[in-house]
Motif scaffolding. Sequence first.
Motif, short mmCIF file in Angstrom:
data_model
loop_
_atom_site.label_atom_id
_atom_site.label_comp_id
_atom_site.label_asym_id
_atom_site.label_seq_id
_atom_site.Cartn_x
_atom_site.Cartn_y
_atom_site.Cartn_z
N UNK A 162 0.83 -1.20 0.00
CA UNK A 162 0.00 0.00 0.00
C UNK A 162 0.86 1.26 0.00
N UNK A 163 1.97 1.24 0.75
CA UNK A 163 2.89 2.39 0.71
C UNK A 163 3.37 2.64 -0.71
N UNK A 164 3.76 1.57 -1.38
CA UNK A 164 4.29 1.70 -2.74
C UNK A 164 3.25 2.27 -3.69
N UNK A 165 2.01 1.77 -3.60
CA UNK A 165 0.95 2.24 -4.50
C UNK A 165 0.63 3.72 -4.24
N UNK A 166 0.54 4.09 -2.96
CA UNK A 166 0.26 5.50 -2.64
C UNK A 166 1.40 6.39 -3.14
N UNK A 167 2.64 5.95 -2.94
CA UNK A 167 3.80 6.75 -3.36
C UNK A 167 3.80 6.94 -4.87
N UNK A 168 3.60 5.83 -5.61
CA UNK A 168 3.60 5.92 -7.08
C UNK A 168 2.46 6.82 -7.57
N UNK A 169 1.31 6.75 -6.89
CA UNK A 169 0.17 7.58 -7.29
C UNK A 169 0.47 9.05 -7.08
N UNK A 170 1.08 9.37 -5.96
CA UNK A 170 1.47 10.76 -5.70
C UNK A 170 2.50 11.25 -6.73
N UNK A 171 3.45 10.39 -7.07
CA UNK A 171 4.43 10.75 -8.10
C UNK A 171 3.73 11.06 -9.43
N UNK A 172 2.81 10.19 -9.79
CA UNK A 172 2.10 10.32 -11.06
C UNK A 172 1.26 11.60 -11.12
N UNK A 173 0.71 12.01 -9.95
CA UNK A 173 -0.23 13.12 -9.93
C UNK A 173 0.42 14.45 -9.57
N UNK A 174 1.74 14.50 -9.44
CA UNK A 174 2.40 15.75 -9.10
C UNK A 174 2.09 16.79 -10.18
N UNK A 175 1.57 17.92 -9.72
CA UNK A 175 1.18 18.98 -10.65
C UNK A 175 -0.21 18.79 -11.21
N UNK A 176 -0.86 17.66 -10.89
CA UNK A 176 -2.18 17.40 -11.46
C UNK A 176 -3.29 17.38 -10.43
N UNK A 177 -3.00 17.74 -9.18
CA UNK A 177 -4.03 17.78 -8.14
C UNK A 177 -4.53 19.22 -8.04
N UNK A 178 -5.78 19.47 -8.41
CA UNK A 178 -6.28 20.85 -8.40
C UNK A 178 -6.40 21.40 -6.98
N UNK A 179 -6.13 22.68 -6.83
CA UNK A 179 -6.26 23.34 -5.53
C UNK A 179 -7.73 23.63 -5.28
N UNK A 180 -8.20 23.32 -4.07
CA UNK A 180 -9.60 23.53 -3.73
C UNK A 180 -9.81 24.86 -3.01
N UNK A 181 -8.84 25.27 -2.20
CA UNK A 181 -8.98 26.49 -1.43
C UNK A 181 -8.51 27.69 -2.24
N UNK A 182 -9.19 28.82 -2.12
CA UNK A 182 -8.75 30.02 -2.84
C UNK A 182 -7.41 30.51 -2.30
N UNK A 183 -6.58 31.13 -3.14
CA UNK A 183 -5.26 31.61 -2.71
C UNK A 183 -5.33 32.53 -1.49
N UNK A 184 -6.39 33.32 -1.40
CA UNK A 184 -6.48 34.27 -0.29
C UNK A 184 -6.51 33.56 1.06
N UNK A 185 -7.24 32.44 1.14
CA UNK A 185 -7.30 31.69 2.40
C UNK A 185 -5.98 30.97 2.67
N UNK A 186 -5.39 30.41 1.64
CA UNK A 186 -4.10 29.73 1.81
C UNK A 186 -3.03 30.70 2.31
N UNK A 187 -3.04 31.90 1.76
CA UNK A 187 -2.06 32.90 2.18
C UNK A 187 -2.34 33.39 3.59
N UNK A 188 -3.62 33.59 3.92
CA UNK A 188 -3.98 34.11 5.24
C UNK A 188 -3.51 33.18 6.36
N UNK A 189 -3.67 31.88 6.14
CA UNK A 189 -3.33 30.91 7.19
C UNK A 189 -2.00 30.19 6.93
#
Length: 680
Positions: free
Chosen positions: A159-186
């Motif tokens: 399971x570690x290997x599958x999760x790690x490979x999935x994260x590698x594959x999706x780098x740059x492809x996971x859309x941000x859900x929170x608006x930049x203003x909230x991310x910057x504020x906190x």
Amino acid sequence: MFNRPVTALKYVGPRKASCLNKLGILTVGDLLWHFPRRYEDRRQLKELAAAAAGEIITVQVTIRAWEERELRPNLRLFRALIQDRQGTGYALWFNQPYIKRQLRAGSEVILTGKVNYRGYIPELQVNDYEAIGQGDKGLHTGRIVPFYPLTTGISQRWLRLVVYRTLEEMEGGIPELLPPSLCQRYRLLNRYQALKYIHFPPDPGALHQARRRLKYEELLIWELALTLSRWQREAAVRGIAHTPDNELVHRFLAALPFNLTGAQERVLAEILADMEEPRPMARLLQGDVGSGKTVVAAAAMVKSIAGGWQAALMAPTEVLAEQHGQTLQKILAPLEVPVAILTGSTPRPEREAILAGLDTGAVPLVVGTHALIQENVSFKALGLVVIDEQHRFGVGQRAALQAKGQAPDLLVMTATPIPRTLALAVYGDLDVSLLDELPPGRQPVSTHILTEKQRSKAYRLIRREIENGHQAYVICPLIEESDSIAAEAAMAMAKKLQEEIFPQYTVGLVHGRLKAAEKEEVMKAFREGKIAILVATTVVEVGVDVPNATVILIEGAERLGLAQLHQLRGRVGRGAAASYCLLITNSSEAARERLAVLASSQDGFAIAEADLRLRGPGEFFGTRQHGLPEFRLASLPGDGRILEQARQDARMICREKLWQQPEYRDLYLAAREKMSCLQL
């Protein structure tokens, strides 16, 4: 990308996918949100010779040679001679023949395991291993290592290997859900970083930041869903603007044989003002045991009736519905307001008369159980719905009663003090009114923890109180005998008390299996003083009001939550006489320490906070129900500060209609999706 099936991932075939499905992992998103349950810090390498017996260590060694032997049928030992810079030792595996192929003699490996000594020679029973340079990216040793909830057919390594490979594959492809203003504020990590670090944190600080970011996101979506639901509900329909004339309410209050407390006056003013607004009221009325919620609700129902509208109060049990009905009949008698009681046990002729009266408006106020939401129940003009002990109702029952009218006002009552953090999460779509003051003359209930050997002391106290003209409760968690539970059952206890302990007094029995008429007959006899000792299950937990009862003995107290015990304790201390709560337990010291929280405090909210910390939200309410949030990462009350901030932000987003802006669009859509899961 998140909605792709897990079979789209490398290493995941149909068989593994079936195993993952048992963990609730159907999609790539489910996999990435399947968070580790714990971590082990394996970053510090140690020398074999420096390890103490019993210590779990991580070492970097060279495999020098292998041997294997059968210790007994079905148990085969694989032992490797290993060497580090300081000396040699052995590494042990059991029933893993493939290990010799994976870690050949001469290979450099990192091992984690528990050290024991055979003479002066260290032996490492291996928990995890990793061959240096074989491409596992250091997932299992030499780092902070995640451990996941598993099922049959799934290993931690896989399971570690599958999760790690999935994260590698999706780098740059996971859309941000929170608006930049909230991310910057906190100062929040971006979404990909947070997911990466919660699975494979480089250090404890990164793990903390990942958890903080993902908890905030989870709680913000929840609170935004609640806030949007209420906003949408209020925008969709016009509520009832009840008459501002409170003459009938004042007449009702003047006829009471007591004055309202300051808290009752404050809360009633909030409710009456809310009812005069043209939007539907949605308010939670919280109050500790005996704080006077019923009188406040009665005044609100009088206001509804004064304007020509009807009112309905729904209670979770017939015992409580009967109690409420009789109380309202008594206190509303000076106004000549008829009060009907409708339960599943109401005789048919009486039931038909009540239904006709509700339909024509001749019955202005009805108290009942789930019977109120049956299809054949219709109201001429339902203006106010009161729900008592809301958390005891199932999915949609609150909404079903509201649907009997055209956007009636809603007042939800609970005698279970709910910690603020949980109230925000469960009832975030309601305004909250708090009765935080008890009527004058109420004495604290003296609470004592007793063992089975001290039972005779409890009986002596009960006998003394009865001789002084008072009454007692004895509470048993079960109705029938059970070999697996030490607590005596109610029927057996009633028989024992009547025949052996208190033959000179009348002992009554009430439990959930009695017919409603039988229950009411027993409760009436107890209220009238014809029964000295009432043996009961927790059906008397809320609402039952017998001021002459001064002792409650609770069997197997360790089996109940603190909040529930506090509710039961509230059955006594309702008059002017000193009262006592006796908790019988033979459980562990830890259980006795938990009960000591109850014995040392009369504050229902402090007790509820302790109960929530000890048992979690689902068990706090006595049962896990739909509508009670089960977060993937956030926990209550520990994450109360994050929840408070998320609630403020959710209200700000709705107030300023920020969800119309592009940067809030994905967050808005996530909240809309969550709305479909809520009990509203």
